[in-house]
Design an enzyme around this catalytic site. Structure first.
Site, PDB file in Angstrom:
ATOM      1  N   ARG A  60      -1.269  -4.085  -9.211  1.00  0.00           N
ATOM      2  CA  ARG A  60      -0.175  -4.636  -8.394  1.00  0.00           C
ATOM      3  C   ARG A  60      -0.737  -5.271  -7.126  1.00  0.00           C
ATOM      4  NH1 ARG A  60       3.186   0.599  -7.748  1.00  0.00           N
ATOM      5  NH2 ARG A  60       4.533  -0.624  -6.393  1.00  0.00           N
ATOM      6  N   ARG A 119       7.484   7.097  -9.510  1.00  0.00           N
ATOM      7  CA  ARG A 119       7.725   5.839 -10.223  1.00  0.00           C
ATOM      8  C   ARG A 119       6.583   5.599 -11.206  1.00  0.00           C
ATOM      9  NH1 ARG A 119       9.302   0.697  -6.543  1.00  0.00           N
ATOM     10  NH2 ARG A 119       7.571  -0.328  -7.606  1.00  0.00           N
ATOM     11  N   ARG A 155       4.941   8.516  -2.777  1.00  0.00           N
ATOM     12  CA  ARG A 155       6.363   8.145  -2.864  1.00  0.00           C
ATOM     13  C   ARG A 155       7.053   8.952  -3.973  1.00  0.00           C
ATOM     14  NH1 ARG A 155       7.961   1.989  -3.562  1.00  0.00           N
ATOM     15  NH2 ARG A 155       6.454   2.096  -5.264  1.00  0.00           N
ATOM     16  N   LYS A 165       9.194  -2.796   2.003  1.00  0.00           N
ATOM     17  CA  LYS A 165      10.274  -3.771   1.761  1.00  0.00           C
ATOM     18  C   LYS A 165      11.582  -3.059   1.415  1.00  0.00           C
ATOM     19  CE  LYS A 165       7.988  -5.750  -1.606  1.00  0.00           C
ATOM     20  NZ  LYS A 165       6.744  -4.955  -1.611  1.00  0.00           N
ATOM     21  N   ARG A 177       8.038 -14.271  -5.535  1.00  0.00           N
ATOM     22  CA  ARG A 177       6.654 -13.801  -5.574  1.00  0.00           C
ATOM     23  C   ARG A 177       5.691 -14.886  -6.019  1.00  0.00           C
ATOM     24  NH1 ARG A 177       8.325  -8.152  -6.288  1.00  0.00           N
ATOM     25  NH2 ARG A 177       6.548  -6.788  -6.102  1.00  0.00           N
TER      26      ARG A 177
HETATM   27  P1  AP5 Z   1       8.868   1.192   0.019  1.00  0.00           P
HETATM   28  O1  AP5 Z   1       9.876   0.817   1.038  1.00  0.00           O
HETATM   29  O2  AP5 Z   1       9.351   1.757  -1.281  1.00  0.00           O
HETATM   30  O3  AP5 Z   1       7.844  -0.021  -0.212  1.00  0.00           O
HETATM   31  P2  AP5 Z   1       8.015  -1.390  -1.018  1.00  0.00           P
HETATM   32  O4  AP5 Z   1       7.334  -2.452  -0.238  1.00  0.00           O
HETATM   33  O5  AP5 Z   1       9.448  -1.614  -1.372  1.00  0.00           O
HETATM   34  O6  AP5 Z   1       7.139  -1.020  -2.268  1.00  0.00           O
HETATM   35  P3  AP5 Z   1       7.327  -1.332  -3.819  1.00  0.00           P
HETATM   36  O7  AP5 Z   1       6.299  -0.509  -4.503  1.00  0.00           O
HETATM   37  O8  AP5 Z   1       8.739  -1.152  -4.273  1.00  0.00           O
HETATM   38  O9  AP5 Z   1       6.938  -2.830  -3.863  1.00  0.00           O
HETATM   39  P4  AP5 Z   1       6.496  -3.629  -5.086  1.00  0.00           P
HETATM   40  O10 AP5 Z   1       6.546  -5.023  -4.573  1.00  0.00           O
HETATM   41  O11 AP5 Z   1       5.216  -3.223  -5.710  1.00  0.00           O
HETATM   42  O12 AP5 Z   1       7.560  -3.215  -6.194  1.00  0.00           O
HETATM   43  P5  AP5 Z   1       8.875  -3.894  -6.779  1.00  0.00           P
HETATM   44  O13 AP5 Z   1       9.824  -2.819  -7.048  1.00  0.00           O
HETATM   45  O14 AP5 Z   1       9.307  -5.060  -5.973  1.00  0.00           O
HETATM   46  O15 AP5 Z   1       7.862   2.245   0.695  1.00  0.00           O
HETATM   47  C1  AP5 Z   1       6.792   2.832  -0.044  1.00  0.00           C
HETATM   48  C2  AP5 Z   1       6.552   4.266   0.492  1.00  0.00           C
HETATM   49  O16 AP5 Z   1       6.111   4.188   1.856  1.00  0.00           O
HETATM   50  C3  AP5 Z   1       7.828   5.142   0.482  1.00  0.00           C
HETATM   51  O17 AP5 Z   1       7.483   6.458   0.144  1.00  0.00           O
HETATM   52  C4  AP5 Z   1       8.320   5.062   1.944  1.00  0.00           C
HETATM   53  O18 AP5 Z   1       9.019   6.249   2.333  1.00  0.00           O
HETATM   54  C5  AP5 Z   1       7.011   4.889   2.720  1.00  0.00           C
HETATM   55  N1  AP5 Z   1       7.175   4.043   3.926  1.00  0.00           N
HETATM   56  C6  AP5 Z   1       7.918   2.904   4.041  1.00  0.00           C
HETATM   57  N2  AP5 Z   1       7.812   2.390   5.283  1.00  0.00           N
HETATM   58  C7  AP5 Z   1       6.972   3.225   5.980  1.00  0.00           C
HETATM   59  C8  AP5 Z   1       6.448   3.215   7.309  1.00  0.00           C
HETATM   60  N3  AP5 Z   1       6.767   2.241   8.193  1.00  0.00           N
HETATM   61  N4  AP5 Z   1       5.604   4.214   7.668  1.00  0.00           N
HETATM   62  C9  AP5 Z   1       5.260   5.194   6.771  1.00  0.00           C
HETATM   63  N5  AP5 Z   1       5.731   5.263   5.499  1.00  0.00           N
HETATM   64  C10 AP5 Z   1       6.564   4.266   5.097  1.00  0.00           C
HETATM   65  O19 AP5 Z   1       8.306  -4.482  -8.147  1.00  0.00           O
HETATM   66  C11 AP5 Z   1       7.900  -3.629  -9.193  1.00  0.00           C
HETATM   67  C12 AP5 Z   1       7.420  -4.486 -10.378  1.00  0.00           C
HETATM   68  O20 AP5 Z   1       8.525  -5.284 -10.864  1.00  0.00           O
HETATM   69  C13 AP5 Z   1       6.319  -5.487 -10.062  1.00  0.00           C
HETATM   70  O21 AP5 Z   1       5.031  -4.908 -10.148  1.00  0.00           O
HETATM   71  C14 AP5 Z   1       6.548  -6.538 -11.158  1.00  0.00           C
HETATM   72  O22 AP5 Z   1       6.072  -6.092 -12.401  1.00  0.00           O
HETATM   73  C15 AP5 Z   1       8.070  -6.595 -11.223  1.00  0.00           C
HETATM   74  N6  AP5 Z   1       8.666  -7.576 -10.294  1.00  0.00           N
HETATM   75  C16 AP5 Z   1       9.469  -7.306  -9.221  1.00  0.00           C
HETATM   76  N7  AP5 Z   1       9.825  -8.442  -8.599  1.00  0.00           N
HETATM   77  C17 AP5 Z   1       9.236  -9.462  -9.283  1.00  0.00           C
HETATM   78  C18 AP5 Z   1       9.221 -10.876  -9.101  1.00  0.00           C
HETATM   79  N8  AP5 Z   1       9.885 -11.469  -8.096  1.00  0.00           N
HETATM   80  N9  AP5 Z   1       8.495 -11.609  -9.989  1.00  0.00           N
HETATM   81  C19 AP5 Z   1       7.845 -11.027 -11.025  1.00  0.00           C
HETATM   82  N10 AP5 Z   1       7.807  -9.698 -11.239  1.00  0.00           N
HETATM   83  C20 AP5 Z   1       8.501  -8.910 -10.372  1.00  0.00           C
END
Ligand code: AP5
Length: 219
Positions: free
Chosen positions: A173, A162, A129, A13, A90
């Site tokens: 997660r 992270r 990552r 994402k 979410r």
């Molecule tokens: P990356 O692009 O970083 O993936 P991502 O989907 O953004 O992963 P996140 O871990 O950030 O998602 P998340 O939903 O768990 O975390 P968030 O920050 O939203 O890619 C990951 C890796 O893969 C990288 O190394 C990249 O280079 C590689 N990659 C990418 N695309 C690739 C491809 N096509 N091929 C190969 N490699 C690839 O949330 C964190 C925390 O915040 C949550 O756990 C929760 O506690 C809280 N939170 C956030 N939003 C909410 C909400 N709306 N409601 C409640 N709590 C929330």
């Protein structure tokens, strides 16, 4: 144009949002980034959110909705109208609130993009990552290494793991994602807004699928 990007942790994402921002003129609203900034800044909201994030649990809806509402209003006031919501909504409560926020601004969701990635590959993506401690640029030790090990290509700061990319936290997660994803897919599917893309392809291929399936034109 309003796009939602959702998918499991590590589905790409943040990576795809970054491309849509730099190439297509979108403003990214990432609740994960907003919450991490609040934690780093040590605000009371950040202190409340930290425990949930460290356990891999969702932060309560009211906290996240408040953050999004404030930022959307601020960006609209500055004339922006192309948004990509990364990791929000979410829950169904968040989806209903987003509709309300957008309706009040005479806007609506155009596409809810679900990035589908094979489960086995996700843990490898997350444990490999690395993120820049300063500008938050995202790398991967195998798929997208930095030119100099441990240092950001963009600003030269240290790359770090992270805090929620530990295997035990990753499991929670993923469980939390599984508990809510189906309902969100059904919800946006019922309005004909759901777009599913194969996230197992390389970054550029995934980007092309998003562009072609949503009809994005440069902003
Ligand atoms: P990356 O692009 O970083 O993936 P991502 O989907 O953004 O992963 P996140 O871990 O950030 O998602 P998340 O939903 O768990 O975390 P968030 O920050 O939203 O890619 C990951 C890796 O893969 C990288 O190394 C990249 O280079 C590689 N990659 C990418 N695309 C690739 C491809 N096509 N091929 C190969 N490699 C690839 O949330 C964190 C925390 O915040 C949550 O756990 C929760 O506690 C809280 N939170 C956030 N939003 C909410 C909400 N709306 N409601 C409640 N709590 C929330």
């Amino acid at each position: 144009m309003i796009l939602l990007l959702f998918g499991a942790p590590g589905s790409g994402k943040g990576t795809q949002s970054g491309l849509l921002v730099s190439r297509d003129g979108f403003v990214q609203i990432s609740t994960g980034d907003l919450l991490r900034s609040a934690v780093t800044a040590g605000t009371s909201l950040g202190k409340d959110a930290k425990g949930f994030m460290d356990r891999g649990d969702l932060v309560p809806d009211r906290v996240v909705i408040g953050l999004v509402q404030e930022l959307v209003r601020e960006k609209i006031a500055h004339g922006f109208n192309r948004f990509i919501f990364d990791g929000f909504p979410r829950t169904l409560a968040q989806a209903h609130s987003l509709n309300e926020i957008l309706n009040n601004l005479a806007l609506q969701v155009d596409h809810a993009i679900f990035i589908d990635v094979d489960r086995a590959g996700l843990v490898k993506r997350l444990t490999g990552r690395r993120v820049c401690s300063s500008c938050s640029a995202v790398y991967h030790i195998e798929n997208k290494p930095s030119a100099v090990v441990g240092l950001c290509d963009i600003c030269g700061s240290n790359l770090v793991i992270r805090s929620d990319d530990r295997e035990d936290v990753i499991s929670s997660r993923l469980e939390n994602y599984d508990a809510t994803a189906h309902a969100l897919k059904n919800y946006y599917g019922s309005f004909g807004k759901l777009v599913e893309v194969n996230g197992d392809k390389c970054v550029e291929e995934v980007y092309k699928s998003i562009v072609s399936s949503t009809g994005i034109v440069k902003g």
